[in-house]
Design an enzyme around this catalytic site. Sequence first.
Site, PDB file in Angstrom:
ATOM      1  N   GLU A 332      -8.145  -4.984  26.209  1.00  0.00           N
ATOM      2  CA  GLU A 332      -7.228  -6.071  26.569  1.00  0.00           C
ATOM      3  C   GLU A 332      -5.833  -5.481  26.588  1.00  0.00           C
ATOM      4  OE1 GLU A 332      -7.322  -9.546  24.066  1.00  0.00           O
ATOM      5  OE2 GLU A 332      -5.215  -9.980  24.419  1.00  0.00           O
ATOM      6  N   GLU A 337       3.701 -11.434  24.878  1.00  0.00           N
ATOM      7  CA  GLU A 337       3.379 -12.658  24.169  1.00  0.00           C
ATOM      8  C   GLU A 337       4.533 -12.970  23.222  1.00  0.00           C
ATOM      9  OE1 GLU A 337      -0.239 -12.388  21.947  1.00  0.00           O
ATOM     10  OE2 GLU A 337       0.171 -10.364  21.237  1.00  0.00           O
TER      11      GLU A 337
END
Length: 708
Positions: A332, A337
């Site tokens: 990933e 974020e």
Amino acid sequence: MKNKKSVAVICSLLFMGPAVLNHIQNQESVMAVEEEEQEQSSIIRNGSFTEGTEHWTTWNGEGGESTFAVDNNQARVTINRIAGMHPDWGIPISWSTQLIQESVAVEANHRYELTFEAKSSVERPVVVEYDGLSGNPQANFVLTNELQTFTHEVTTMQSGSMDFKFLLGNVQHSGATTPEEEHTLTFESITIRSLGEVEEENVERDWQLTWNDEFDGESLDLTKWRIDTGNGFWSGDEWVDGWGNNEKQSYQEDNVRLEDGRLILEAREEQVSDEHGTYDYTSGKILSDGLFSQAYGRFEASMKLPEGQGYWPAFWMMPQDDTYGGWAASGEIDIMENRGSETNKIGGAIHYGGEWPLNTYSAGEYTFTGENRTTDFNTYSVEWEPEEIRWYVNDDLYYRTSDWRSDGGYYPAPFNQEFFIILNLAVGGWYGGEPDATTEFPAQVEVDYVRVYEDANADYEAIPTPKDPDAGEEPEPVDDLDRNPANWQVVGENLVEDGSFDETTTFGNPDNLSTWNTFNLADFDPNGGRGVFSVENTVLTTEIQQVGWNWWQIQLFQDLSVAEGTYKLSFDMTSEQARDMRVELVGSGEEINVFPVNEEGDSYELIFHVGENGASRLLFGFGREHTEAQPAVPYLMTLDNISLREVEFISEEETETPKNNRDNDNHNRNNHQERGNKDNDNHNRNNHENRGNSDNPNRNMNTNGKSN
């Protein structure tokens, strides 16, 4: 100290004549000027401690205790007590005592050299940490009772500030351990000086646009994106709610729209229901899964993020095919974020390793300077090449890594396959916490564009490198130690405190880890293991209420002081549900022992060897490995008559192996290093916020078992 030594030398040479004395005095003047210049050029303040403790502080936690004083231009930290092993991660708590200088300013793209002199009244290792630099770099040093000079170099990527720290707790490094006895560390002449700016790498990249969305239409282009909905996913025949992250929102199509040339993902406080439950929030999520994916290149988006406790916006990528296995063995890439409560910083990360929960990650953080904040439009990007990934904010490089792995493939797996793009705004979850009374709804992520490029000058291509599942496993190392308990004679006293449970009535005293303590991951993760411990008729009884997914998620443990030697561990155990049980002498160098236990019960004997004197932890893991059958809960287990005694070898003759040894096939099985990722191939897990509030092992699962 240097001045005292110099004065002594001068006094001994007074009778050698004025010429010699003048030379020495000149040398002293030169040395004084050099030291003053070095002090002035250092970004560390009061590194000579001429101002006492000014600019320096100490921190104690996790059971660590110390005192701090400055005497004769030397900083002295007396360690009264160190912490033990972390009950969750199974690693030494190196950060339980710290000597800190906060807010040390650094420039971008500079190489800095740390120099300091130090000693310790007992030999021990220490850690230097540059908390706040991308990736939180560290360095290890071993101090002796002789004053030595140590140096280390570190390179910055972003201007800003860091907290410079000496970690003085339970440090263990390259066989060196921290003794439990009281001792004093001495520091002086601490400097960090710039060695100059780091030149940019001379690599010409010709970024050519391969895919983009400028969001100029009236509605989302469904040839490029699909809209995700709901609050979870199916993993086999099990529904995983909250996307595996404890998220509170239900994604809805109505929360995704285009407006004035921008994509809008809107979070609202409104109640919706589906067949899986009722949710108090809705939000938006889009992904290019099955419509666009690419390996390598530059991936960027111009985004404006919301402010508010509990918001978790993200721009990230997942593999189009799980070539190397389920999350996170196939990887990933988190491009950006953010915790909505922190408008001055964002994070980037990669997740990799084994399938959940045997995964790990590496991460960097960007802190905004000047007036810019996450609530402004900023460009977030990664540049991904076969053996390096770099993270940028507004083209400022803030993190790079080449360090990753996959249990299902060979490096550069898992990041040598195509990934698709995801944009979402979560509400709640492990990363940013829950919304509260201060959180304003509705809130929006605004995206001006998403663009993907490839380097026209590059000649690489994505070639997946999975491991052959039929290939034989590497042979285990040969262990010459005779592990038949019958061949060993007890010669030492029992090192376990109250192994018969005659005196123990309560558990969980963090201030006294040399008595019985317990740990349940469910106290931090509602899906983790939980056991209720009690003593009934001088027998430990444990009711297993949730088995969790790792053996260490339910623990009974006690810290011990164990000298080098061979030891026999014995105990009695029963379980209403037949299962495997694990026990470890943490810090001994021995691996995990696995043995079967059932309702009939048995007396068990295990042989451990301790390679050197030091602290250890006797740990019984009542949790369940995710690869094992899940027994029905609740059920009861008992444990009694625990003894750890030193032994001597008495016979080389063959004797019948006790049934719990099972011809030693079980010995050292399942030595998983997922306990806090103590193999540390990333993650020193970085700063103290993370140490005290770890990314939950359940963090980041998403559609089809993938992460969020």
